[in-house]
Design a protein around this motif. Structure first.
Motif, mmCIF file in Angstrom:
data_model
loop_
_atom_site.group_PDB
_atom_site.id
_atom_site.type_symbol
_atom_site.label_atom_id
_atom_site.label_comp_id
_atom_site.label_asym_id
_atom_site.label_seq_id
_atom_site.Cartn_x
_atom_site.Cartn_y
_atom_site.Cartn_z
ATOM 1 N N SER A 90 -13.914 -9.175 -19.128
ATOM 2 C CA SER A 90 -14.620 -8.035 -19.718
ATOM 3 C C SER A 90 -13.649 -6.985 -20.226
ATOM 4 O O SER A 90 -13.816 -6.429 -21.310
ATOM 5 C CB SER A 90 -15.570 -7.432 -18.688
ATOM 6 N N TRP A 91 -12.607 -6.716 -19.446
ATOM 7 C CA TRP A 91 -11.613 -5.743 -19.895
ATOM 8 C C TRP A 91 -10.839 -6.272 -21.092
ATOM 9 O O TRP A 91 -10.503 -5.514 -22.005
ATOM 10 C CB TRP A 91 -10.637 -5.430 -18.752
ATOM 11 N N HIS A 92 -10.555 -7.556 -21.075
ATOM 12 C CA HIS A 92 -9.818 -8.139 -22.197
ATOM 13 C C HIS A 92 -10.621 -8.044 -23.486
ATOM 14 O O HIS A 92 -10.096 -7.689 -24.552
ATOM 15 C CB HIS A 92 -9.467 -9.591 -21.880
ATOM 16 N N SER A 144 -9.134 -8.874 -16.571
ATOM 17 C CA SER A 144 -10.284 -9.775 -16.469
ATOM 18 C C SER A 144 -10.922 -9.943 -17.842
ATOM 19 O O SER A 144 -10.570 -9.252 -18.815
ATOM 20 C CB SER A 144 -11.306 -9.195 -15.480
#
Length: 700
Positions: free
Chosen positions: A514-516, A512
């Motif tokens: 934010s994780w990216h 997603s």
């Protein structure tokens, strides 16, 4: 593990219920059965089969019995030589005789054997081109006797359900036999002297009354090894729910009562259990000094083997294959050693065969110590399933019988191949013999220079320690390969997400936003893609040409470069509008428009001039900011990507990129923390990551 075996099958003229191999001549197999009393078209017969060949069975003699009597329900070899043999059989007398109280259920027969086959043929096969020997003699009925207490019921149904003889001893000591009733008003077991060709009432050695409508499901006998005069026998039998043992002397005094001891009972279910049914014992065999018991779970929920001490303690349990709803027959064969096993390998192997209601045969081995003291609580004992033979018969299997194995004493150089045979019968008139090759143990010498020693014994399966070592080695190699593959996969995926490796797995789309943003790294190669960087690396022989820049230059670019911010080259878009970022932002905000619509479609672009761009501009003789400078200018939005490839709005930057830009703008005096990030919305930023990447690459 899977065993190699050959199969021979033959269909006879009547249903078969019993089978037994000659213990001295394992190539001869005796089977019996029939249609029962009064069944037209199906007689009662005992058939001697020639089973020396691994893939062929042939009839040697067929003994036709009276059709007025019952079918053959049990068989056992009593004595045998190379020329003849005597056998016991369970055959009920006619209904008329039974009503008169005379049921001579135990019969004995004399069988003349045909000439032996030619020498040179192996145990598992006959000589090439040899025809089965023709039978020249005739069978002879030797005698008949009744051991069971006569009944006077209106409809006599009692028959000889079980017949078991103790194994013949090497010292020709006495042999004991036992028979048990089936469908009797009161169950009964009778022990008798079996070292005779024609049993009589004088041979009875003991009698056990089981009680009303109670039957012995199975029984077995074994001589007591510690007995000095070789006349004491250990006797065991099981009913549906209990296991009993008794000790009996061959020189039995009829006045003595046979005392039995219940060593194990299947407990009743809990009072709150939905079903009150208990598992039932089906078969029992001695695996000296243990008892092997086959029991079936209620409602066809499976079967299991129990290894039990004669004291009643259960040492091992082995649940059979889940598709086997119940077990129907059990047989065992111990593979003896002619010489003591080495101390490092104290094993004696027992071969076990179990017939299932699904017409399958399960082959299991159990390795036990060769002598006392035995391991406590079943230590080092383990059932090991070797083979599951499916669909061996068209319908239910009625009996199983292993051939006896006597290991040779000759040196390895002259020892022929050894085999173990397993016979099975069914009510579909079929008899099948599976022939299993045996493995020498200890193994023969690998080189001719080694001393050839006599064979200690043969095993149905290779020594467990060697097989387990190979299994563990293969498992370790598989786990190592799997770990390497998973590590390589994770490393490749992480490299793609970070943007430092060409995309192969497409890992960037797995995360997603934010994780990216948390995992991705700035593109240190500027506008070049990872694939382009890789191709450039390969084309230059593995070395990328880096600009000559000292390590101190990196610090200059990152920390001391932003002291002069100009709005160079903005005239073509805004009529020569010049000034710092603050001036351009204020000019934009005076129109009360933070989305740039008030500036006639022109957008603010903050650009960090990289080292390579400076060189190109010098070659073009065009004025450019000094190395590492920031420039702010207005450009039409439709031309931004042409002039500043990769430029992105403040809202599209990653968190770490925003921090770098804020630090540069603050150092250049064009932005302060108290002004907030709102003033930077809508502003395009370009070139900083490329400059940083070039500097780092030059250093490397």
């Amino acid at each position: 593990m899977s065993l190699d075996y050959a199969t021979a099958k033959k269909t006879l003229s009547c249903p078969l219920y019993a089978a037994d191999f000659d213990p001295q001549n394992n190539g001869f197999l005796l089977v019996g059965g029939g249609g029962g009393e009064g069944r037209s078209g199906v007689g009662n017969k005992i058939t001697l089969l020639h089973a020396f060949k691994k893939q062929e069975l042939s009839e040697v003699i067929e003994i036709d019995l009276s059709r007025d009597e019952d079918s053959v329900t049990s068989l056992a070899y009593a004595q045998s030589t190379d020329l003849w043999a005597t056998a016991f059989a369970g055959i009920n007398s006619s209904t008329k005789e039974q009503k008169e109280g005379n049921n001579q259920h135990l019969r004995s027969f004399l069988l003349d054997y045909p000439p032996k086959r030619k020498t040179g043929a192996g145990e598992g096969d006959a000589a090439q081109g040899e025809k089965p020997p023709e039978y020249a003699g005739k069978p002879k009925a030797l005698g008949r006797v009744s051991y069971f207490t006569p009944t006077t019921t209106a409809k006599p149904e009692t028959f000889q359900r079980v017949l078991r003889l103790s194994k013949k001893r090497k010292d020709n000591g006495p042999r004991m036999g036992a028979v048990a009733t089936g469908l009797a008003p009161e169950g009964e077991i009778v022990m008798f002297a079996a070292d005779t060709n024609s049993p009589s009432s004088n041979d009875i050695r003991g009698r056990i009354n089981l009680g009303e409508k109670e039957e012995a499901a199975d029984l077995d006998l074994a001589p007591i090894v510690e007995d000095d005069d070789a006349s004491n026998f250990l006797f065991a039998y099981c009913t549906d729910y209990d296991v009993y043992t008794a000790t009996r002397n061959f020189n039995y005094n009829r006045s003595e009562k046979c005392e039995t001891q219940c060593i194990h009972s299947n407990p009743h279910p809990d009072v709150f259990a939905g079903s009150k049914a208990r598992p039932k014992f089906r078969s029992l065999r001695f695996l000296t000094p243990f008892l092997l018991i086959l029991q079936n779970f209620p409602n066809g929920k499976g079967a299991e083997l129990l290894l039990m001490q004669t004291s009643g303690t259960i040492l091992l349990r082995k649940r059979l294959h889940k598709k086997i709803k119940s077990g129907t027959a059990l047989t065992v064969c111990s593979l003896p050693f002619t010489t003591p096993a080495p101390k490092s390998e104290p094993r004696v192997q027992h071969a076990i065969a179990v017939a299932g209601a699904d017409t399958s045969i399960t082959i299991i081995t159990l390795d036990t110590p060769p002598s006392a003291p035995y391991p406590p609580a079943g230590k080092d004992l383990k059932f090991k399933q070797q083979e599951l033979i499916k669909n061996s018969h068209p319908t239910s299997i009625t009996s199983l019988a292993f051939s006896c194995h006597i290991p040779p004493t000759t040196p390895w150089v002259s020892t022929p191949a050894q085999y173990l045979k397993l016979a099975s019968t069914s009510i579909a008139n079929t008899v099948v013999v599976h022939t299993f090759p045996l493995f020498p143990y200890p193994p023969p010498p690998k080189t001719p220079h080694e001393d050839t020693k006599p064979a200690s014994g043969y095993l149905l399966a290779p020594p467990p320690h060697r097989r387990e070592t190979a299994t563990e080695t293969l498992f370790s190699l598989m786990m190592a390969c799997l770990a390497i593959a998973l590590s390589a996969f994770a490393l490749q995926a992480f490299s793609e997400i970070r943007g430092v490796s060409p995309e192969v797995l497409g890992a960037k789309g797995w995360l997603s936003g934010s994780w990216h943003d948390a995992l991705v790294s700035p593109n240190i190669y500027g506008s070049a893609s990872p694939q382009e960087v890789f191709d450039n690396f390969v084309s230059r022989g593995g070395m990328r040409k880096a600009p000559v820049m000292a390590a101190s230059s990196v610090s200059t670019v990152l920390q001391g470069s932003g002291s002069s911010v100009s709005s160079a080259a903005a005239g073509e878009a805004s009529g020569g509008l010049k000034g710092g970022l603050r001036e351009l932002v204020r000019s934009r905000d005076r129109g009360n428009d933070t989305a740039d619509e008030g500036n006639d479609g022109n957008a603010i672009v903050v650009h960090h001039t990289s080292f390579d761009e400076k060189e190109d501009n010098n070659n073009n003789d065009s004025p450019t900011p000094s190395k590492g400078e920031l420039s702010a200018a207005l450009h039409p939005e439709e031309l931004i990507q042409q002039r500043h490839k990769g430029a992105r709005k403040w809202e599209d930057l990653a968190s770490h990129e925003k921090e770098v830009w804020k630090r540069r703008l603050e150092e250049a005096g064009q932005w302060a923390v108290e002004e907030g990030e709102t003033v930077l919305k809508g502003v395009f930023f370009s070139g900083l990551a490329g400059a940083v990447g070039a500097a780092v690459h030059a250093e490397l």
